[in-house]
Design a protein around this motif. Structure first.
Motif, PDB file in Angstrom:
ATOM      1  N   LYS A 153       0.831  -1.198   0.000  1.00 36.58           N
ATOM      2  CA  LYS A 153       0.000   0.000   0.000  1.00 36.58           C
ATOM      3  C   LYS A 153       0.871   1.255   0.000  1.00 36.58           C
ATOM      4  O   LYS A 153       0.588   2.209  -0.729  1.00 36.58           O
ATOM      5  CB  LYS A 153      -0.919  -0.006   1.231  1.00 36.58           C
ATOM      6  CG  LYS A 153      -1.938   1.092   1.239  1.00 36.58           C
ATOM      7  CD  LYS A 153      -2.882   0.952   2.415  1.00 36.58           C
ATOM      8  CE  LYS A 153      -3.926   2.043   2.397  1.00 36.58           C
ATOM      9  NZ  LYS A 153      -4.856   1.924   3.516  1.00 36.58           N
ATOM     10  N   ALA A 154       1.938   1.244   0.794  1.00 37.16           N
ATOM     11  CA  ALA A 154       2.853   2.386   0.835  1.00 37.16           C
ATOM     12  C   ALA A 154       3.546   2.560  -0.515  1.00 37.16           C
ATOM     13  O   ALA A 154       3.712   3.687  -1.008  1.00 37.16           O
ATOM     14  CB  ALA A 154       3.882   2.196   1.936  1.00 37.16           C
ATOM     15  N   ALA A 155       3.944   1.462  -1.141  1.00 38.58           N
ATOM     16  CA  ALA A 155       4.594   1.541  -2.443  1.00 38.58           C
ATOM     17  C   ALA A 155       3.611   2.044  -3.497  1.00 38.58           C
ATOM     18  O   ALA A 155       3.969   2.838  -4.365  1.00 38.58           O
ATOM     19  CB  ALA A 155       5.147   0.170  -2.838  1.00 38.58           C
ATOM     20  N   GLN A 156       2.377   1.589  -3.428  1.00 38.30           N
ATOM     21  CA  GLN A 156       1.337   2.040  -4.364  1.00 38.30           C
ATOM     22  C   GLN A 156       1.089   3.534  -4.178  1.00 38.30           C
ATOM     23  O   GLN A 156       0.972   4.269  -5.168  1.00 38.30           O
ATOM     24  CB  GLN A 156       0.030   1.268  -4.095  1.00 38.30           C
ATOM     25  CG  GLN A 156      -1.054   1.535  -5.082  1.00 38.30           C
ATOM     26  CD  GLN A 156      -0.932   0.618  -6.275  1.00 38.30           C
ATOM     27  OE1 GLN A 156      -0.221  -0.371  -6.245  1.00 38.30           O
ATOM     28  NE2 GLN A 156      -1.622   0.954  -7.350  1.00 38.30           N
ATOM     29  N   LYS A 157       1.033   3.982  -2.958  1.00 39.44           N
ATOM     30  CA  LYS A 157       0.811   5.396  -2.677  1.00 39.44           C
ATOM     31  C   LYS A 157       1.983   6.237  -3.197  1.00 39.44           C
ATOM     32  O   LYS A 157       1.792   7.309  -3.790  1.00 39.44           O
ATOM     33  CB  LYS A 157       0.627   5.604  -1.172  1.00 39.44           C
ATOM     34  CG  LYS A 157       0.176   6.959  -0.770  1.00 39.44           C
ATOM     35  CD  LYS A 157      -0.084   7.029   0.727  1.00 39.44           C
ATOM     36  CE  LYS A 157      -0.600   8.378   1.120  1.00 39.44           C
ATOM     37  NZ  LYS A 157      -0.843   8.465   2.563  1.00 39.44           N
ATOM     38  N   LEU A 158       3.201   5.740  -2.961  1.00 39.71           N
ATOM     39  CA  LEU A 158       4.385   6.435  -3.435  1.00 39.71           C
ATOM     40  C   LEU A 158       4.416   6.487  -4.965  1.00 39.71           C
ATOM     41  O   LEU A 158       4.775   7.493  -5.557  1.00 39.71           O
ATOM     42  CB  LEU A 158       5.647   5.757  -2.898  1.00 39.71           C
ATOM     43  CG  LEU A 158       6.989   6.360  -3.296  1.00 39.71           C
ATOM     44  CD1 LEU A 158       7.099   7.760  -2.686  1.00 39.71           C
ATOM     45  CD2 LEU A 158       8.131   5.494  -2.840  1.00 39.71           C
TER      46      LEU A 158
END
Length: 68
Positions: free
Chosen positions: A59-64
């Motif tokens: 999720k953090a990678a997708q947001k980034l």
């Protein structure tokens, strides 16, 4: 059933070996079951935590990725 002495209690009318062996096997099986259950629980909780951490990283990678 009434026993006259402790030795008569442990002998169980000649069947003491089988009686106490069955108690021992039963207790051993119950202890094994408890140990197995705890081990399985720990491994399942570890797997759930790993999945949650992976989902959070994704999720953090997708947001980034969306902010770039």
């Amino acid at each position: 059933m009434k026993f006259d002495s402790w030795s008569a209690f442990w002998a169980m009318g000649g069947y003491g070996f089988y009686v106490w062996l069955s108690f021992g096997v039963t207790i051993l099986a119950l202890v094994g079951l408890v140990i197995s259950t705890r081990s399985t629980r720990k491994s399942l909780l570890r797997a759930v935590k790993q999945k949650q951490a992976r989902a959070a990283r994704r999720k953090a990678a997708q947001k980034l990725e969306n902010t770039l």
